[in-house]
Motif scaffolding. Structure first.
Motif, PDB file in Angstrom:
ATOM      1  N   GLY A 177       0.811  -1.212   0.000  1.00 31.73           N
ATOM      2  CA  GLY A 177       0.000   0.000   0.000  1.00 31.73           C
ATOM      3  C   GLY A 177       0.844   1.261   0.000  1.00 31.73           C
ATOM      4  N   LEU A 178       0.449   2.207  -0.858  1.00 35.97           N
ATOM      5  CA  LEU A 178       1.011   3.550  -0.777  1.00 35.97           C
ATOM      6  C   LEU A 178      -0.064   4.416  -0.128  1.00 35.97           C
ATOM      7  CD1 LEU A 178       3.242   5.647  -1.407  1.00 35.97           C
ATOM      8  CD2 LEU A 178       2.138   6.047  -3.605  1.00 35.97           C
ATOM      9  N   THR A 179       0.207   4.856   1.067  1.00 36.48           N
ATOM     10  CA  THR A 179      -0.778   5.680   1.769  1.00 36.48           C
ATOM     11  C   THR A 179      -0.573   7.149   1.390  1.00 36.48           C
ATOM     12  OG1 THR A 179       0.693   6.015   3.630  1.00 36.48           O
ATOM     13  CG2 THR A 179      -0.763   4.101   3.752  1.00 36.48           C
ATOM     14  N   LYS A 180      -1.572   7.943   1.716  1.00 37.71           N
ATOM     15  CA  LYS A 180      -1.476   9.380   1.443  1.00 37.71           C
ATOM     16  C   LYS A 180      -0.255   9.970   2.161  1.00 37.71           C
ATOM     17  CE  LYS A 180      -4.799  11.894   3.179  1.00 37.71           C
ATOM     18  NZ  LYS A 180      -6.184  12.345   3.382  1.00 37.71           N
ATOM     19  N   GLU A 181      -0.019   9.512   3.390  1.00 36.33           N
ATOM     20  CA  GLU A 181       1.103  10.047   4.164  1.00 36.33           C
ATOM     21  C   GLU A 181       2.439   9.710   3.495  1.00 36.33           C
ATOM     22  OE1 GLU A 181      -1.481   8.286   5.471  1.00 36.33           O
ATOM     23  OE2 GLU A 181      -2.438  10.096   6.256  1.00 36.33           O
ATOM     24  N   LEU A 182       2.567   8.454   3.044  1.00 33.33           N
ATOM     25  CA  LEU A 182       3.824   8.063   2.382  1.00 33.33           C
ATOM     26  C   LEU A 182       4.016   8.838   1.085  1.00 33.33           C
ATOM     27  CD1 LEU A 182       4.125   4.168   2.718  1.00 33.33           C
ATOM     28  CD2 LEU A 182       5.737   5.899   3.545  1.00 33.33           C
ATOM     29  N   TYR A 183       2.934   9.030   0.359  1.00 38.03           N
ATOM     30  CA  TYR A 183       3.032   9.756  -0.909  1.00 38.03           C
ATOM     31  C   TYR A 183       3.579  11.163  -0.665  1.00 38.03           C
ATOM     32  CZ  TYR A 183       1.703  12.689  -4.808  1.00 38.03           C
ATOM     33  OH  TYR A 183       1.739  13.608  -5.827  1.00 38.03           O
ATOM     34  N   PHE A 184       3.003  11.845   0.291  1.00 39.29           N
ATOM     35  CA  PHE A 184       3.450  13.224   0.530  1.00 39.29           C
ATOM     36  C   PHE A 184       4.857  13.261   1.136  1.00 39.29           C
ATOM     37  CE2 PHE A 184      -1.080  14.201  -0.046  1.00 39.29           C
ATOM     38  CZ  PHE A 184      -0.959  15.224  -0.974  1.00 39.29           C
ATOM     39  N   LYS A 185       5.226  12.202   1.862  1.00 37.14           N
ATOM     40  CA  LYS A 185       6.582  12.131   2.412  1.00 37.14           C
ATOM     41  C   LYS A 185       7.621  12.107   1.277  1.00 37.14           C
ATOM     42  CE  LYS A 185       9.635   9.052   5.020  1.00 37.14           C
ATOM     43  NZ  LYS A 185       9.762   7.732   5.658  1.00 37.14           N
ATOM     44  N   HIS A 186       7.299  11.357   0.215  1.00 42.16           N
ATOM     45  CA  HIS A 186       8.284  11.168  -0.858  1.00 42.16           C
ATOM     46  C   HIS A 186       8.066  12.073  -2.053  1.00 42.16           C
ATOM     47  CE1 HIS A 186      10.131   7.848   1.177  1.00 42.16           C
ATOM     48  NE2 HIS A 186       8.965   7.235   1.322  1.00 42.16           N
ATOM     49  N   ASP A 188       8.447  15.272  -2.870  1.00 40.56           N
ATOM     50  CA  ASP A 188       9.478  16.198  -3.362  1.00 40.56           C
ATOM     51  C   ASP A 188      10.627  15.462  -4.037  1.00 40.56           C
ATOM     52  OD1 ASP A 188       8.012  18.264  -2.461  1.00 40.56           O
ATOM     53  OD2 ASP A 188       9.218  18.663  -0.671  1.00 40.56           O
ATOM     54  N   ARG A 189      10.854  14.239  -3.617  1.00 44.15           N
ATOM     55  CA  ARG A 189      11.984  13.463  -4.130  1.00 44.15           C
ATOM     56  C   ARG A 189      11.638  12.731  -5.424  1.00 44.15           C
ATOM     57  NH1 ARG A 189      13.741   8.437  -2.976  1.00 44.15           N
ATOM     58  NH2 ARG A 189      12.017   8.066  -1.535  1.00 44.15           N
ATOM     59  N   LEU A 190      10.348  12.438  -5.616  1.00 43.01           N
ATOM     60  CA  LEU A 190       9.991  11.523  -6.696  1.00 43.01           C
ATOM     61  C   LEU A 190       8.971  12.056  -7.692  1.00 43.01           C
ATOM     62  CD1 LEU A 190       9.779   8.255  -4.547  1.00 43.01           C
ATOM     63  CD2 LEU A 190      11.576   8.848  -6.152  1.00 43.01           C
ATOM     64  N   VAL A 191       8.245  13.078  -7.324  1.00 44.66           N
ATOM     65  CA  VAL A 191       7.165  13.541  -8.206  1.00 44.66           C
ATOM     66  C   VAL A 191       7.590  14.844  -8.880  1.00 44.66           C
ATOM     67  CG1 VAL A 191       4.721  14.117  -8.391  1.00 44.66           C
ATOM     68  CG2 VAL A 191       5.486  12.484  -6.649  1.00 44.66           C
ATOM     69  N   ALA A 192       7.789  14.768 -10.187  1.00 42.80           N
ATOM     70  CA  ALA A 192       8.251  15.932 -10.939  1.00 42.80           C
ATOM     71  C   ALA A 192       7.112  16.477 -11.785  1.00 42.80           C
ATOM     72  CB  ALA A 192       9.431  15.544 -11.825  1.00 42.80           C
TER      73      ALA A 192
END
Lengths: 229, 394
Positions: A177-186, A188-192
């Motif tokens: 699972g990718l949770t909302k919290e994990l998504y926002f944690k990563h 800046d590093r992964l979403v361009a």
């Protein structure tokens, strides 16, 4: 077509918000436009997916065959609440990603297929579909599984996914699972990506979805076979 | 010592080669070198194989013994030579000594590694086995981590910037596009890997200040040279290219024991030996292949080998002096950065590139009029270094 029966076969659909197009600057300096594909785009997308079914390397054959079926199913109204994003460089289609909504809160990440390699196009597209799920549809979690070692390393490790009980809709290995919290944690590093997309770039992408020849697609997936032994 | 001629060279494209075994790759490169020389039925006396870790990567050892049989070169002598990422260079040195001393007349040297049989983190771990087990490895130190610390110190001392590192990456990947044997066939831009606000996503930090595009790829590949005497080479079909200078030097195993970790003493000493033996100076070199496993190393090695004063390598890079067409083209092959770095193959591949350059056979990446070439194969993190000077004779 007997529409009386067809009404029973067509799943109902949720209204989804639009995914605004964005532009990602690649390592080459090239501009990758990521935008939402419509149901009407599917026949041309299938042309780009079809050649990849011949490639065993990195499980492209399995992924492409399933993407083909998923897109066709969506096109012909046999899959519920699926969305598809596509990537284009100078109009040329270089990858597609899709997800299905299990519910308003839970997404089922289906597949990521990049037909040009070595530029993180698959990673950028995957990040975009997570962006859509969490920031536009506002889901709480997306269930993910992987069918190739590359996918496993990229999704499971880069996003620190959480192992979940039960099964992913695709069957296969353990769901994560990718949770909302994990998504926002990563994020800046992964979403361009930048918005709005300059008009001239968007116009090229929207004018026509160009599909490379089968030979070019295979060469790009397999790596250029140099004319030396 | 007798003059030693590189009579034949061979390579296979460096890339991910799922379809080939290590032995397939070594054999193909070896055959290519023998074919290139036009050796015919003349027997090969010895075979040296540069290979770092086939036991760990491929669960196969005694690869030299297997190769002579595979190539039907029995009863040639066969030895595997292991010297970390300088295994290829050490294998060439041993082949050179065998011919120069009169012990052998014809020697085949093959370097190769099949690294993509394991996943990236495992490959990094296997390569990290060359670090000190008790004071480096157990603390998680890897080669990229060493490069990161070295780069930071070098930047502080000599004013090298991340832009300089990116310039090396861009130059070498541009050169790689001209080399059909190069693993990475992709032109990159400063915007895409450094200056764009989101470039950190394309080129994430590996070990600050080293980013992804500062690192060589993990590759499969093999390269080979056929060494012989002038007398035999004169009967073969290729222009004469000789190995005129060989140097080798070592430094402390651990970085922490070096009084100045930015001083690559073994590079300096090995290079000086090679130039002295060849009877020429760094200024006489027309083309160089340096060991740019990390972009910072190309800059540092270009200074320590004597091509530029300390602190001037980055400035020469800025001025375009190290590009093809510049004063001293460095890594026209694309270097390790673009050609790839199958560790045991690299030292041999560097010499193969020099031979192509000195013969005028390097195609679109040809350095015009190249007559003298230099290669540097960097073992460990500079603790065992080999240097070669090659010259065109005819």
């Amino acid at each position: 077509m007997d529409m009386e029966v067809e009404e029973y076969l067509r799943p109902p659909e949720l209204d989804l918000p639009p995914y605004p197009p964005k532009v990602v600057t690649l390592a080459t300096g090239g501009k990758l436009i990521i935008r939402q594909a419509s149901r009407e785009d599917v026949p041309i997308l299938l042309e780009a997916v079809r050649p990849a079914m011949k490639v065993e390397r990195d499980f492209y054959d399995i992924v492409a065959a399933r993407v083909y079926a998923e897109l066709l199913g969506w096109y012909r109204h046999r899959v519920r609440d699926e969305f598809c994003l596509m990537g284009q460089i100078d109009g040329l289609l270089v990858g597609v990603v899709n997800t299905r909504l299990y519910s308003r809160e839970l997404g089922i990440s289906l597949h990521t297929l990049a037909t040009e390699r070595g530029l993180r196009i698959g990673a950028h597209l995957f990040a975009a579909k997570m962006e859509y799920s969490f920031e536009y549809i506002r889901q709480e979690e997306v269930l993910i599984t992987a069918e190739s070692p590359i996918g496993f390393r990229r999704w499971m490790i880069e996003y620190e996914l959480i192992e979940r009980e039960g099964q992913h809709e695709l069957g296969g290995a353990t769901p994560y699972g990718l949770t909302k919290e994990l998504y926002f944690k990563h994020k800046d590093r992964l979403v361009a990506g930048e918005r709005p997309v300059p008009e001239e770039l968007l116009a090229v992408a929207e004018k026509e979805i160009l599909v490379a020849s089968e030979e070019d697609i295979l060469e790009k997936i397999l790596g250029a076979r140099r004319k030396v032994q | 010592m007798r003059p030693v001629v590189v009579a034949g060279v061979g390579m296979i494209p460096f890339e991910r080669r799922d379809e080939d075994s290590l032995m397939d790759m070594l054999a193909t490169a070896g055959l290519n070198a023998m074919d290139d020389a036009g050796l015919g039925d003349r027997p090969v006396d010895s075979v040296y194989v540069g290979n770092m870790a086939s036991g760990l990567f491929n669960h196969q050892v005694s690869v030299a013994s297997a190769l002579v049989d595979r190539l039907s070169l029995l009863p040639a002598a066969a030895d595997r030579v292991e010297n970390g990422p300088a295994s290829g260079g050490s294998a060439i040195k041993n082949g050179f000594l065998a011919v120069a001393s009169g012990f052998n007349d014809v020697v085949l040297v093959v370097g190769g590694e099949k690294m993509r049989e394991v996943i990236g983190p495992k490959a990094t771990d296997i390569v990290a086995c060359m670090t000190h087990p008790e004071v480096e490895y157990i603390y998680g130190l890897t080669l990229p981590a060493m490069a990161g610390m070295f780069a930071r110190l070098y930047m502080e001392k000599y004013g090298v910037t991340r832009e300089h590192l990116a310039m090396v990456a861009i130059k070498n990947q541009t050169n790689g596009l001209l080399n059909p044997y190069a693993h990475i066939q992709m032109k990159i831009t400063m915007e895409g890997i450094l200056t764009h606000p989101q470039s950190h996503i394309n080129s994430p930090v590996v070990a600050d200040p080293i980013h992804l595009y500062d690192c060589c790829p993990v590759s499969d590949g093999a390269a080979a040279v056929l060494l012989t005497t002038e007398e035999i080479a004169n009967k073969l079909k290729k222009p004469l290219v000789t190995i005129d200078g060989v140097g080798q030097a070592t430094d402390t195993h651990t970085l922490q024991e070096r009084s100045d970790p930015t001083d690559l003493k073994a590079v300096t000493l090995a290079s000086e030996q090679a130039f002295k033996m060849a009877g020429i100076k760094p200024k006489d070199i027309d083309v160089a292949e340096l060991h740019d496993a990390f972009t910072i190393l190309e800059i540092a090695e270009s200074e320590h080998a004597g091509f530029f004063p300390k602190g001037e390598g980055a400035k020469a890079l800025e001025r375009g002096e190290t590009q093809i067409g510049g004063k001293l083209p460095i890594n026209p092959s694309g270097g390790l950065k673009a050609r790839g770095h199958p560790v045991g193959a690299t030292g041999v591949a560097q010499v193969v590139e020099l031979v192509w350059q000195l013969r005028g056979e390097a195609g679109e990446r040809q350095v015009k009029g190249a007559a003298n070439g230099f290669s540097l194969n960097f073992g460990g993190f500079g603790n065992n270094v080999l240097a070669f000077v090659l010259r065109r004779k005819s």
